[in-house]
Design an enzyme around this catalytic site. Structure first.
Site: not given
Length: 442
Positions: A77, A153, A177
């Site tokens: 990420k 996210s 997330s």
């Protein structure tokens, strides 16, 4: 326990019927395919990844692999540092970021184990929220249906796994997330106990940041946890848990399972509730003990949620003043609101959080697993805003380990089941999750 996927790759690497380079090339080919890739990747360094894969191939040829995941492809990420790659936090304000000088702790452990790291997966801006009006070039599509959101996210991490761009991905989870996008994309997401995977360099999310993993199976999640988990002095909250590969067994028939469809939050989609109810019926029919619990009183959760506001302000510390106009106004509004929160109010909210932790710790004195839906809703269309993460955010505040596993579909859209366990009992939770997933798939 090594998953079938990883064991299959290991067997092929040993025999030479497949090399890490060939495996990587398949993943890179999918990343280049504009239809398949779902716009999941923010940055790809194919040349560096090929070099890593070539080194892995040499080790397998010599019979000296570094670990069970040597040659496995893992995406990261884009809020976590990877040496030689920029960290842009999904923000146009950070578009000119320089490459990181070093890996964060978790990535460094993956690299030391021989994982191949091809690039960074997209994220919501500063890991906060998805904008309906976001630049299409920054928008990740759900691999199940490109007109729908993959959640967030850790949107790119989940989509990359679901689309076959990588074997596993790292994400961060401060309010859901990892688990949220896992639910929306139909994959597995695991948030370890707070502090089990060191968060270093430190995150603005302070006491809520969990580094987790997105995978195609619960066993894959456990394998990655074995590599990245464990104490590191640079994270003051990390501590030397028992290692994930310590001998642990779970007798499913003896599991004390509690469930609740909404934890007291309103607004759950009736179709999601039906998938959830069907899952509980399936587990009961298989002989597991499932009892509906009364969730702990969360007090004023709207007020409690304001604990996140100071983190918004800290996130913007990375942005140069002249670039602030490029940041999502929602984020700057939250940051501005911090000035209206007095020190006394903040301290009282912190005390409320501690009380919530105590209540859930007491709940798990009589439970091994708590089951809820992962999200209250099905994936939303990309042109629609969605109110998500209520059922996940609670366990960022309490720190318990939590996983999302696929539970079924509403139409063609995935629905996830959230499984939560006692603090520090990550391996037992994963073993329970694997058994429950098999029952739901049978």
């Amino acid at each position: 326990m090594i998953s079938e996927m990883i064991e299959h790759l290991r067997s092929q690497y040993r025999s030479g019927s497949l090399t890490p380079v060939q495996h990587l090339q398949t993943k890179l080919s999918r990343m280049r395919d504009e239809i398949v890739n779902c716009n999941a990747m923010a940055f790809v360094d194919a040349d560096a990844a090929i070099g890593q894969a070539e080194a892995s191939a040499c080790r397998w040829r010599d019979g000296t692999p570094l670990s069970d995941i040597d040659g496995i492809v893992v995406c990261i990420k884009d809020v976590l540092d990877v040496e030689g790659m920029p960290t842009r936090y999904g923000s146009a304000a950070m578009a000119e970021s320089e490459p990181a000088n070093s890996d964060c702790v978790a990535v460094g452990r993956l690299r030391k184990a021989g994982a191949v790291i091809p690039g960074k997966a997209r994220t919501w801006e500063f890991a906060w929220r998805a904008r309906v009006d976001r630049d299409p070039g920054e928008t990740v599509h759900n691999p199940v249906d490109r007109h729908y959101s993959p959640g967030g996210s850790s949107s790119g991490s989940a989509a990359a796994v679901a689309a076959g761009l990588c074997d596993a991905a790292l994400g961060t989870d401060s309010g859901g997330s990892v688990r949220g996008p896992a639910s929306f994309c139909g994959v597995v997401g695991f948030k370890p106990t707070f502090g089990r995977v060191p968060a270093s360099p430190g995150s603005p999310m302070l006491g809520y940041e969990h580094i987790g993993m997105l995978t195609n199976s619960v066993e894959d999640a456990r394998t990655v946890l074995e590599i990245v988990g464990g104490y590191h002095p640079d994270d003051p909250w990390s501590w030397p848990f028992a290692r994930p590969d310590d001998p642990v067994s779970v007798n499913p028939k003896l599991l004390r399972i509690g469930y609740h469809a909404d934890l007291g939050f309103e607004g759950i989609d009736p179709a999601v509730r039906e998938v959830f109810s069907k899952s509980i019926r399936t587990l009961r029919q298989a002989g597991l003990s499932c009892e509906r619990i009364s969730p702990p009183d969360m007090g004023n959760f709207e007020l409690l949620d304001r604990l996140y506001d100071p983190s918004a302000a800290l996130s913007l510390d990375k942005v140069r003043e002249k670039r602030r106009d490029r940041v999502d106004p929602f984020l700057t509004e939250i940051a501005d609101r911090v000035g209206r929160l007095s020190a006394e109010q903040y301290a009282r909210i912190r005390l409320q959080k501690l009380d919530l932790c105590r209540r859930y710790n007491r709940l798990f004195e009589n439970l091994d697993v708590l089951i809820t839906p992962t999200q209250r809703v099905v994936p939303n269309r990309l042109d629609e805003q969605s109110d998500i993460m209520f059922l996940t955010r609670v366990f960022n505040m309490t720190g318990q380990p939590a996983a999302s596993i696929p539970a079924g579909h509403v139409g063609h859209l995935p629905v996830g089941l959230q499984l939560v366990g006692p603090m520090g009992r990550d391996v037992e939770l994963l073993l329970s999750a694997e058994h429950i997933r098999r029952l739901l798939e049978s």
